[in-house]
Design a protein around this motif. Structure first.
Motif, PDB file in Angstrom:
ATOM      1  N   LYS A   8       0.828  -1.197   0.000  1.00  0.00           N
ATOM      2  CA  LYS A   8       0.000   0.000   0.000  1.00  0.00           C
ATOM      3  C   LYS A   8       0.870   1.256   0.000  1.00  0.00           C
ATOM      4  CE  LYS A   8      -3.236   2.481   3.025  1.00  0.00           C
ATOM      5  NZ  LYS A   8      -3.896   2.467   4.366  1.00  0.00           N
ATOM      6  N   ALA A   9       0.507   2.209  -0.843  1.00  0.00           N
ATOM      7  CA  ALA A   9       1.224   3.484  -0.870  1.00  0.00           C
ATOM      8  C   ALA A   9       0.889   4.296   0.379  1.00  0.00           C
ATOM      9  CB  ALA A   9       0.852   4.277  -2.118  1.00  0.00           C
ATOM     10  N   ILE A  10       1.909   4.882   0.977  1.00  0.00           N
ATOM     11  CA  ILE A  10       1.692   5.786   2.115  1.00  0.00           C
ATOM     12  C   ILE A  10       2.432   7.094   1.838  1.00  0.00           C
ATOM     13  CG2 ILE A  10       1.409   3.896   3.781  1.00  0.00           C
ATOM     14  CD1 ILE A  10       4.267   4.524   4.775  1.00  0.00           C
ATOM     15  N   GLY A  11       2.052   8.130   2.539  1.00  0.00           N
ATOM     16  CA  GLY A  11       2.726   9.408   2.346  1.00  0.00           C
ATOM     17  C   GLY A  11       2.589   9.952   0.944  1.00  0.00           C
ATOM     18  N   GLU A  12       1.418   9.754   0.340  1.00  0.00           N
ATOM     19  CA  GLU A  12       1.229  10.222  -1.036  1.00  0.00           C
ATOM     20  C   GLU A  12       1.203  11.740  -1.141  1.00  0.00           C
ATOM     21  OE1 GLU A  12      -1.243   7.240  -3.592  1.00  0.00           O
ATOM     22  OE2 GLU A  12      -2.233   7.347  -1.634  1.00  0.00           O
ATOM     23  N   ASP A  13       1.093  12.411   0.003  1.00  0.00           N
ATOM     24  CA  ASP A  13       1.113  13.869   0.021  1.00  0.00           C
ATOM     25  C   ASP A  13       2.525  14.426   0.189  1.00  0.00           C
ATOM     26  OD1 ASP A  13       1.448  12.867   2.582  1.00  0.00           O
ATOM     27  OD2 ASP A  13       0.358  14.502   3.556  1.00  0.00           O
ATOM     28  N   ALA A  14       3.538  13.551   0.187  1.00  0.00           N
ATOM     29  CA  ALA A  14       4.907  13.982   0.484  1.00  0.00           C
ATOM     30  C   ALA A  14       5.428  14.961  -0.557  1.00  0.00           C
ATOM     31  CB  ALA A  14       5.823  12.763   0.574  1.00  0.00           C
ATOM     32  N   LYS A  15       6.014  16.057  -0.081  1.00  0.00           N
ATOM     33  CA  LYS A  15       6.642  17.048  -0.950  1.00  0.00           C
ATOM     34  C   LYS A  15       7.661  17.830  -0.131  1.00  0.00           C
ATOM     35  CE  LYS A  15       3.101  20.622  -0.157  1.00  0.00           C
ATOM     36  NZ  LYS A  15       2.428  19.886   0.921  1.00  0.00           N
ATOM     37  N   LEU A  16       8.575  18.474  -0.817  1.00  0.00           N
ATOM     38  CA  LEU A  16       9.557  19.311  -0.131  1.00  0.00           C
ATOM     39  C   LEU A  16       8.882  20.584   0.359  1.00  0.00           C
ATOM     40  CD1 LEU A  16      12.737  18.963  -2.373  1.00  0.00           C
ATOM     41  CD2 LEU A  16      12.163  17.728  -0.282  1.00  0.00           C
ATOM     42  N   ASN A  17       9.225  20.992   1.574  1.00  0.00           N
ATOM     43  CA  ASN A  17       8.603  22.190   2.134  1.00  0.00           C
ATOM     44  C   ASN A  17       9.308  23.452   1.625  1.00  0.00           C
ATOM     45  OD1 ASN A  17      10.940  22.591   3.700  1.00  0.00           O
ATOM     46  ND2 ASN A  17      10.108  21.426   5.416  1.00  0.00           N
ATOM     47  N   PRO A  18       8.758  24.633   1.878  1.00  0.00           N
ATOM     48  CA  PRO A  18       9.348  25.884   1.367  1.00  0.00           C
ATOM     49  C   PRO A  18      10.786  26.111   1.813  1.00  0.00           C
ATOM     50  CG  PRO A  18       7.105  26.269   2.101  1.00  0.00           C
ATOM     51  CD  PRO A  18       7.442  24.872   2.519  1.00  0.00           C
TER      52      PRO A  18
END
Length: 449
Positions: A123-133
């Motif tokens: 299962k995919a987790i952390g699909e919202d992961a992105k580098l912060n500002p």
């Protein structure tokens, strides 16, 4: 069990299935062969010569029923007067089944087969992961190295107060060393998947970890290029969806002998590797470290600084001094490898903000209470198998651009941490935003602006 004091449980069966030939060969010796021949092969050959004569089905059933009746009556007669004592004993010693032959390996094998026989969907987790500002303000890309140590005991590192100079080189580096860190498991097959998952030790299971993505998947999703370089038996599933490079069979004379490659091979042609990776980069190095029982094979002869040394894998035939010297030489070799890694990162600091974490997967018993190696059930495992070394190294650029307060981190080096902290600490240091991130488990969250 007789030689090393280990017990057979489900994770030990998993270790057996997931090992490789070289790692397993380290356990083979003449004593093991004699055990197998005298207690296995010869009795089997004698049994082949026994001629069995059976009665009728009715007679056989009757004989079996009588035998079992006698056995059950005898058991009841023996246990009944001591029921309270037995009940208390088994209630407080649930691991006793893991020490009773042949029930232990039969039970453990069935348990492992039952758990492994089910198809697993990741299962995919952390699909919202992105580098912060914060990451967007950096003047240089990040080069982050995570060294997953093997079988290193924290109390045998001289930077932790050990009375022999096992880590003189990293002692001279500007590291932030934590002295009170504990592992998730007592074997690689548990500890490595656990430390790379978002599951804490009390919630961890092999099935859960294999049923979902882990730290490296999230870093890759957020935009990092990820590479795992291995001089050990494998990444235990944690690197299945990132680039993987096995190094242990390269046979390069500068790093290898006729038996195996030493851990410095993990830095072989690493410059060309990172030049082929895009953007921010994460490299995981998985050394052979201090894996036993043949500790003397983990380092070249010119690195044998502590003597006399145990040079057989039958540790019970060696003195405590010889065993500890052999193990300490592996730590001394690890010290050289870690120092070389830091020095290499310094050469990259012109083009990258560089940083490194070193954390061992588990510790090792060296004969204390007649226990050797590792892999004991966690609840009864001694601290020698759970207390592991951990440190940070940051370049000045990484420290400044991530607003890290070094003094703040140094003030908490005696705080107790565990593998539970690695997932969230790494996300925090690498400026990855995701709903999975828990700042209370990030060792650096209070020390970054």
């Amino acid at each position: 069990m007789n030689a090393y004091g280990i017990v057979i449980h489900q994770n030990m069966i998993q270790n057996t299935v997931e090992t490789d030939v070289k790692e397993a060969a380290g356990l083979f010796n003449t004593t093991l062969v004699i055990y197998v021949v005298i207690l296995g092969i010869i009795p089997s050959l004698l049994l082949l010569k026994v001629k069995l004569e059976f009665g009728s089905i009715k007679q056989e059933i009757w004989q079996k029923l009588k035998l079992w009746a006698i056995i059950l009556v005898s058991i009841v007669a023996l246990i009944a007067p001591l029921t309270a004592d037995y009940a208390s004993f088994f209630r407080n010693n649930k691991n006793i089944r893991q020490m009773a032959n042949p029930a232990n390996f039969i039970y453990a094998s069935i348990s492992y087969a039952s758990a492994s026989n089910k198809s697993i969907h990741v299962k995919a987790i952390g699909e919202d992961a992105k580098l912060n500002p914060k990451a967007a303000t950096h003047s240089k890309p990040t080069l982050f190295v995570l060294v997953v140590g093997e079988t290193a005991r924290a109390d045998h590192f001289s930077i932790n107060g050990y009375n022999k100079p096992t880590t003189p080189l990293i002692a001279q580096q500007d590291i932030i060393n934590y002295r009170n860190v504990f592992s998730c498991g007592t074997e690689t097959a548990v500890s490595v998947p656990c430390m790379f998952s978002n599951l804490t030790r009390d919630k961890y299971s092999d099935k859960k970890a294999k049923s979902q993505e882990g730290l490296l998947d999230i870093l890759k999703r957020s935009g990092y290029s990820v590479l795992w370089r291995d001089n050990n038996s494998s990444c235990k599933g944690t690197c299945d969806r990132v680039d993987y490079e096995p190094m242990k069979d390269l046979k390069i004379s500068a790093y290898c002998n006729d038996r195996e490659c030493f851990d410095n091979i993990l830095l072989h042609e690493i410059d060309s590797k990172i030049s082929a990776m895009n953007g921010n980069k994460v490299i995981v190095l998985h050394p052979k470290g201090s894996h036993g029982p043949d500790y003397y094979n983990r380092y070249p002869e010119n690195m044998e600084v502590f003597k006399p040394v145990c040079k057989v894998n039958k540790l019970q035939d060696c003195t405590s001094e010889e065993i500890n010297n052999a193990f300490d030489n592996t730590i001394h070799m690890t010290d050289q490898f870690l120092n070389n890694t830091i020095e290499w990162l310094k050469t990259q600091s012109t083009n990258y903000n560089t940083a490194m974490i070193y954390l061992s997967d588990h510790g090792e018993s060296l004969g204390e209470n007649n226990l050797y190696l590792h892999g004991m059930p966690y609840l009864i495992a001694p601290n020698e198998q759970k207390h592991v070394p951990f440190f940070f190294w940051f370049s000045r650029g990484f420290e400044q651009e991530n607003s890290i307060n070094r003094q703040c981190l140094s003030d908490q080096t005696n705080t107790e941490y565990s593998h539970d902290n690695l997932f969230h600490t790494t996300l925090g240091l690498l400026n990855v935003d995701t709903g999975l991130y828990k700042p209370e488990l990030d060792m650096t969250s209070q020390c970054r602006k």
